[in-house]
Design a protein around this motif. Structure first.
Motif, PDB file in Angstrom:
ATOM      1  N   MET A   1      18.289  24.491 -13.531  1.00 33.80           N
ATOM      2  CA  MET A   1      19.760  24.391 -12.777  1.00 33.80           C
ATOM      3  C   MET A   1      19.428  23.687 -11.552  1.00 33.80           C
ATOM      4  N   VAL A   2      20.160  22.632 -11.144  1.00 30.62           N
ATOM      5  CA  VAL A   2      20.157  21.947  -9.970  1.00 30.62           C
ATOM      6  C   VAL A   2      20.927  22.562  -8.982  1.00 30.62           C
ATOM      7  N   TYR A   3      20.483  22.729  -7.844  1.00 27.34           N
ATOM      8  CA  TYR A   3      21.395  23.455  -6.806  1.00 27.34           C
ATOM      9  C   TYR A   3      21.124  23.047  -5.470  1.00 27.34           C
ATOM     10  N   PHE A   4      19.976  22.093  -5.321  1.00 25.75           N
ATOM     11  CA  PHE A   4      19.858  21.137  -4.055  1.00 25.75           C
ATOM     12  C   PHE A   4      19.066  19.936  -4.206  1.00 25.75           C
ATOM     13  N   LYS A   5      19.799  19.104  -3.850  1.00 24.36           N
ATOM     14  CA  LYS A   5      19.257  17.600  -3.819  1.00 24.36           C
ATOM     15  C   LYS A   5      19.120  16.988  -2.735  1.00 24.36           C
ATOM     16  N   ILE A   6      18.121  16.021  -2.215  1.00 21.08           N
ATOM     17  CA  ILE A   6      18.379  15.112  -1.169  1.00 21.08           C
ATOM     18  C   ILE A   6      18.482  13.718  -1.747  1.00 21.08           C
ATOM     19  N   GLY A   7      19.434  12.950  -1.510  1.00 26.33           N
ATOM     20  CA  GLY A   7      19.567  11.526  -2.271  1.00 26.33           C
ATOM     21  C   GLY A   7      19.556  11.941  -3.819  1.00 26.33           C
ATOM     22  N   THR A   8      18.664  11.422  -4.322  1.00 26.56           N
ATOM     23  CA  THR A   8      18.525  11.522  -5.932  1.00 26.56           C
ATOM     24  C   THR A   8      17.524  12.433  -6.303  1.00 26.56           C
ATOM     25  N   HIS A   9      16.729  13.112  -5.288  1.00 22.33           N
ATOM     26  CA  HIS A   9      15.672  13.826  -5.442  1.00 22.33           C
ATOM     27  C   HIS A   9      15.911  15.280  -5.844  1.00 22.33           C
ATOM     28  N   ASP A  10      15.502  15.904  -6.630  1.00 26.13           N
ATOM     29  CA  ASP A  10      16.022  17.334  -6.929  1.00 26.13           C
ATOM     30  C   ASP A  10      14.981  18.323  -6.374  1.00 26.13           C
ATOM     31  N   TYR A  11      15.330  19.097  -5.424  1.00 25.83           N
ATOM     32  CA  TYR A  11      14.287  19.916  -4.517  1.00 25.83           C
ATOM     33  C   TYR A  11      14.737  21.555  -4.949  1.00 25.83           C
ATOM     34  N   SER A  12      15.244  21.655  -5.955  1.00 29.16           N
ATOM     35  CA  SER A  12      15.770  23.004  -6.268  1.00 29.16           C
ATOM     36  C   SER A  12      14.535  24.044  -6.632  1.00 29.16           C
ATOM     37  N   SER A  13      13.542  23.127  -7.195  1.00 30.84           N
ATOM     38  CA  SER A  13      12.351  24.114  -7.628  1.00 30.84           C
ATOM     39  C   SER A  13      11.487  24.480  -6.187  1.00 30.84           C
TER      40      SER A  13
ATOM     41  N   SER B   1      23.255  17.141  -1.723  1.00 30.08           N
ATOM     42  CA  SER B   1      23.984  17.698  -2.982  1.00 30.08           C
ATOM     43  C   SER B   1      23.551  19.289  -2.911  1.00 30.08           C
ATOM     44  N   TYR B   2      24.552  20.176  -3.071  1.00 30.63           N
ATOM     45  CA  TYR B   2      24.146  21.653  -2.926  1.00 30.63           C
ATOM     46  C   TYR B   2      25.427  22.215  -4.040  1.00 30.63           C
ATOM     47  N   LEU B   3      24.942  23.414  -4.366  1.00 27.86           N
ATOM     48  CA  LEU B   3      25.568  24.225  -5.172  1.00 27.86           C
ATOM     49  C   LEU B   3      26.785  25.145  -4.482  1.00 27.86           C
ATOM     50  N   ASN B   4      28.081  24.589  -4.486  1.00 24.85           N
ATOM     51  CA  ASN B   4      29.022  25.183  -3.961  1.00 24.85           C
ATOM     52  C   ASN B   4      29.606  26.444  -4.413  1.00 24.85           C
ATOM     53  N   PRO B   5      29.235  27.474  -3.498  1.00 21.63           N
ATOM     54  CA  PRO B   5      29.252  29.152  -3.920  1.00 21.63           C
ATOM     55  C   PRO B   5      30.671  29.330  -4.474  1.00 21.63           C
ATOM     56  N   LYS B   6      31.599  28.767  -3.795  1.00 25.49           N
ATOM     57  CA  LYS B   6      33.109  29.061  -4.478  1.00 25.49           C
ATOM     58  C   LYS B   6      33.550  28.273  -5.562  1.00 25.49           C
ATOM     59  N   THR B   7      33.052  27.130  -5.933  1.00 27.22           N
ATOM     60  CA  THR B   7      33.508  26.464  -7.154  1.00 27.22           C
ATOM     61  C   THR B   7      32.455  26.473  -8.233  1.00 27.22           C
TER      62      THR B   7
ATOM     63  N   GLN C   1      29.973  24.573  -8.526  1.00 31.71           N
ATOM     64  CA  GLN C   1      29.693  23.302  -9.070  1.00 31.71           C
ATOM     65  C   GLN C   1      28.729  22.659  -7.858  1.00 31.71           C
ATOM     66  N   LEU C   2      28.142  21.427  -8.307  1.00 30.69           N
ATOM     67  CA  LEU C   2      27.549  20.864  -7.205  1.00 30.69           C
ATOM     68  C   LEU C   2      28.311  19.781  -6.417  1.00 30.69           C
ATOM     69  N   ARG C   3      28.097  20.130  -5.174  1.00 30.07           N
ATOM     70  CA  ARG C   3      28.937  19.280  -4.416  1.00 30.07           C
ATOM     71  C   ARG C   3      28.160  18.101  -3.976  1.00 30.07           C
ATOM     72  N   THR C   4      28.523  16.982  -4.175  1.00 22.70           N
ATOM     73  CA  THR C   4      27.591  15.746  -3.840  1.00 22.70           C
ATOM     74  C   THR C   4      28.133  14.988  -3.005  1.00 22.70           C
ATOM     75  N   ASN C   5      27.272  13.856  -2.351  1.00 27.27           N
ATOM     76  CA  ASN C   5      27.611  12.850  -1.509  1.00 27.27           C
ATOM     77  C   ASN C   5      28.127  13.511  -0.144  1.00 27.27           C
ATOM     78  N   VAL C   6      27.387  14.538   0.323  1.00 23.89           N
ATOM     79  CA  VAL C   6      27.766  15.071   1.681  1.00 23.89           C
ATOM     80  C   VAL C   6      26.678  14.423   2.703  1.00 23.89           C
ATOM     81  N   SER C   7      27.249  13.727   3.598  1.00 20.55           N
ATOM     82  CA  SER C   7      26.489  13.125   4.622  1.00 20.55           C
ATOM     83  C   SER C   7      26.165  13.940   5.637  1.00 20.55           C
ATOM     84  N   CYS C   8      25.158  14.246   5.964  1.00 19.32           N
ATOM     85  CA  CYS C   8      24.540  15.150   7.003  1.00 19.32           C
ATOM     86  C   CYS C   8      23.651  14.893   7.904  1.00 19.32           C
ATOM     87  N   ILE C   9      23.581  15.337   9.043  1.00 16.36           N
ATOM     88  CA  ILE C   9      22.548  15.313  10.147  1.00 16.36           C
ATOM     89  C   ILE C   9      21.661  16.362  10.114  1.00 16.36           C
ATOM     90  N   ILE C  10      20.379  16.472  10.515  1.00 10.92           N
ATOM     91  CA  ILE C  10      19.276  17.318  10.029  1.00 10.92           C
ATOM     92  C   ILE C  10      18.488  17.829  11.189  1.00 10.92           C
TER      93      ILE C  10
END
Length: 118
Positions: A1-13, A74-80, A82-91
């Motif tokens: 299950m994918v629940y955290f991605k940066i760009g196109t890379h899945d970092y869920s594992s 992209s992250y798994l939205n706990p309310k929906t 669903q994977l919420r994608t294309n979120v622009s963030c500062i880190i």
């Protein structure tokens, strides 16, 4: 299950924790009649990601993906649920620390990454 991605890379594992905080900004004022008026300004999401200890190759890939000031996550939205994608963030990057270096194997300590929606 994918629940955290940066760009196109899945970092869920390699993610051991994901905290999502939805912050809304309001301004409250009292008018001449004594009524309180509340203005909604905006809402921004803050995401805190805990990363497990990593080997040098995985750490290199992660640091490469978060190198920019503005990253797409992209992250798994706990309310929906669903994977919420294309979120622009500062880190806000915490320090990267070496964990152990033995027999040519390099490991890094667990770290935390803090993202804030633009």
């Amino acid at each position: 299950m994918v629940y955290f991605k940066i760009g196109t890379h899945d970092y869920s594992s390699i993610t051991s924790g994901l905290t999502i905080d939805d912050n809304s900004t309001y301004v409250a004022q009292q008018n001449a009649a004594g009524d309180k008026v509340v203005d909604y300004i905006n809402s921004k999401v803050k995401i805190k990601v805990k990363i497990i200890p990593l080997d040098d190759t995985t750490m290199e890939n992660l640091l490469s993906d978060i190198n920019d000031f503005n990253v797409q996550i992209s992250y798994l939205n706990p309310k929906t649920k669903q994977l919420r994608t294309n979120v622009s963030c500062i880190i806000d990057k915490n320090n990267v620390e070496y964990y152990t270096i033995q027999q040519g194997k390099v490991m890094f300590k667990a770290l935390s990454l803090d993202f804030e929606e633009l």
